[in-house]
Design an enzyme around this catalytic site. Sequence first.
Site, short mmCIF file in Angstrom:
data_model
loop_
_atom_site.label_atom_id
_atom_site.label_comp_id
_atom_site.label_asym_id
_atom_site.label_seq_id
_atom_site.Cartn_x
_atom_site.Cartn_y
_atom_site.Cartn_z
N CYS A 92 0.85 -1.19 0.00
CA CYS A 92 0.00 0.00 0.00
C CYS A 92 0.88 1.24 0.00
O CYS A 92 1.84 1.31 0.80
CB CYS A 92 -0.89 -0.02 1.24
SG CYS A 92 -2.00 1.39 1.37
N HIS A 149 -9.18 -4.13 -1.74
CA HIS A 149 -8.22 -3.26 -1.07
C HIS A 149 -8.72 -1.81 -1.08
O HIS A 149 -8.72 -1.14 -0.04
CB HIS A 149 -6.85 -3.36 -1.78
CG HIS A 149 -5.78 -2.50 -1.18
ND1 HIS A 149 -4.79 -3.01 -0.38
CD2 HIS A 149 -5.53 -1.18 -1.28
CE1 HIS A 149 -3.97 -2.04 -0.01
NE2 HIS A 149 -4.41 -0.91 -0.55
N GLU A 150 -9.14 -1.32 -2.25
CA GLU A 150 -9.59 0.07 -2.35
C GLU A 150 -10.90 0.30 -1.60
O GLU A 150 -11.08 1.33 -0.96
CB GLU A 150 -9.70 0.49 -3.82
CG GLU A 150 -8.41 0.41 -4.61
CD GLU A 150 -7.22 1.10 -3.97
OE1 GLU A 150 -7.40 2.11 -3.25
OE2 GLU A 150 -6.09 0.64 -4.18
N HIS A 165 -10.18 0.73 1.99
CA HIS A 165 -9.72 2.10 2.30
C HIS A 165 -10.89 3.03 2.57
O HIS A 165 -10.82 3.90 3.43
CB HIS A 165 -8.89 2.67 1.15
CG HIS A 165 -7.43 2.41 1.27
ND1 HIS A 165 -6.68 2.81 2.36
CD2 HIS A 165 -6.56 1.80 0.43
CE1 HIS A 165 -5.42 2.45 2.18
NE2 HIS A 165 -5.32 1.83 1.03
#
Length: 183
Positions: free
Chosen positions: A103, A149-150, A153
Amino acid sequence: MAGKILKFTRFGNPILRRVAQRLSDEAIQSSEIQQLITDMRYTVEEEKTGVGLAAPQVGIDKALALIAIKPTPLRPNRDRFESIIINPTYTGVGKRTGMWEGCISAGRGSNTLFGKALRYKTIEASWIDSEGNHHQEILKGLIAHVFQHETDHLNGVLFVDRVRDTTTYMMADEYRKRVAQKS
């Protein structure tokens, strides 16, 4: 609209632990959000930051991320997937497995932290794109991995929260030597 390079936030910045503000259809079409999209695309292209970028990673509390997966010299057969994902959600299909990831909020270049995060190989994903179109698709492989993953976030979750085996942590230069060259 010209783009500008945005400044990255790093682990420890409180914005990375907050649930990002969801966007209305009206807000998506605003000049503010359209400029943010332009700037995020420009930042990823100019800074060569990898395969994704979420708005909180550039200090913006909005549920918006960019996925920019494309072939590279090291991975010429990689699937291409480029999309803005707004208000994304997903449901995993099957069970989670450990997958390598890093990241940019955990360092840049050789100083990026990597580890094996638990991810689904296949997901049922939904999101709104930069034009306001709604999507619902089955995503697989790297695209599903990056989408998770995004989306994390945007929900205040970092990849380190998904790592169960902490002995997998390593820096990018070690990852490239020990893992990436073998895959």
